[in-house]
Motif scaffolding. Structure first.
Motif, mmCIF file in Angstrom:
data_model
loop_
_atom_site.group_PDB
_atom_site.id
_atom_site.type_symbol
_atom_site.label_atom_id
_atom_site.label_comp_id
_atom_site.label_asym_id
_atom_site.label_seq_id
_atom_site.Cartn_x
_atom_site.Cartn_y
_atom_site.Cartn_z
ATOM 1 N N GLN A 99 1.152 -1.572 -0.118
ATOM 2 C CA GLN A 99 0.359 0.133 -0.172
ATOM 3 C C GLN A 99 0.943 0.921 -0.355
ATOM 4 O O GLN A 99 0.346 2.180 -0.889
ATOM 5 N N TYR A 102 1.764 1.799 -3.777
ATOM 6 C CA TYR A 102 0.444 2.146 -4.019
ATOM 7 C C TYR A 102 0.425 3.792 -3.923
ATOM 8 O O TYR A 102 -0.154 4.303 -4.957
ATOM 9 N N PHE A 107 4.738 5.990 -8.910
ATOM 10 C CA PHE A 107 3.829 4.195 -8.655
ATOM 11 C C PHE A 107 3.052 4.156 -10.269
ATOM 12 O O PHE A 107 2.336 5.069 -10.506
ATOM 13 N N THR A 166 -2.102 -5.012 -6.920
ATOM 14 C CA THR A 166 -1.578 -3.629 -7.214
ATOM 15 C C THR A 166 -1.831 -3.790 -9.472
ATOM 16 O O THR A 166 -1.974 -2.137 -9.344
ATOM 17 N N ALA A 169 -5.005 -1.245 -8.110
ATOM 18 C CA ALA A 169 -3.671 0.042 -6.962
ATOM 19 C C ALA A 169 -3.971 0.886 -8.765
ATOM 20 O O ALA A 169 -3.544 2.245 -9.397
ATOM 21 N N ALA A 170 -3.387 0.602 -9.872
ATOM 22 C CA ALA A 170 -2.506 0.974 -11.210
ATOM 23 C C ALA A 170 -3.335 1.235 -12.438
ATOM 24 O O ALA A 170 -3.537 2.446 -12.250
ATOM 25 N N ALA A 174 -5.759 3.326 -6.045
ATOM 26 C CA ALA A 174 -4.659 3.089 -5.353
ATOM 27 C C ALA A 174 -4.970 3.050 -4.159
ATOM 28 O O ALA A 174 -4.786 2.374 -3.231
#
Length: 197
Positions: A99, A102, A107, A166, A169-170, A174
């Motif tokens: 986290q 992120y 990121f 992941t 988040a991307a 996020a």
């Protein structure tokens, strides 16, 4: 990256310097988002120097991914180890580290998954597979320490949650991505630990 007059050229240092400078560029722009000419200009090296040390842009990409994978795997393993022996605490530490990553403005998702999606070549796919395999080993180890009846299956489930967080988040949001996956991972861990006893 001119060499000061009177100094000697160290091929390993030159290679490492190119790799260090190229890594954030390739991560931020994407593997196909920057051509060789522009990459060389931004790095301050000639194409000949790049090719001498890496053979091609693909060689540079593969070296960058291998080095990044080693760093990421070590970073997560260190986070798990620092959490102590309790598998619950280890998962909390792992997802907490994720986290924080992120939340970093730099990121851009997982470099390995990004590369596999952009570059359908065997070398990149092999590095990505090894990277995910190392994550799976780490997570399966946590499952084993928790006493899961089927640590390999739990490890794969935890990997799906980790990689899913992941990707979310991307590409979605996020905020809280790792926290939500961590809650699901802890529920799986708890259920697997009860059935394993």
């Amino acid at each position: 990256m001119p060499v000061p007059k009177g100094s000697t050229i160290d091929p390993e240092r030159t290679r490492a310097t190119i790799l260090e400078a190229a890594t954030p560029l390739l991560y931020e722009r994407g593997l196909d988002g920057i051509g060789v000419a522009e990459l060389c200009t931004l790095l301050g090296v000639s194409k000949e120097t790049l090719y001498r040390h890496f053979g091609s842009k693909d060689g540079l990409v593969e070296a960058m991914l291998a080095a990044r994978s080693a760093r990421v795997v070590r970073w997560l393993a260190d986070a798990v180890e620092a959490a102590g022996d309790d598998p619950h605490d280890q998962l909390v530490a792992l997802f907490g580290a994720l986290q924080r990553w992120y939340d970093d403005p730099a990121f851009r998702g997982c470099a390995m998954l990004n590369a596999a999606a952009q570059h359908h070549v065997e070398g990149v796919r092999a590095i990505t597979a090894r990277h995910l395999g190392r994550h799976l080993e780490l997570l399966t180890g946590i499952a084993e320490r928790a006493g899961a009846a089927d640590p390999a299956a739990l490890g794969r489930q935890l990997l799906a949650l980790m990689e899913g967080a992941t990707v979310l988040a991307a590409h979605h949001e996020a905020a809280g991505a790792a926290d939500h996956s961590c809650q699901a991972a802890l529920a799986l861990l708890s259920a697997a630990s009860r059935t394993g006893r």
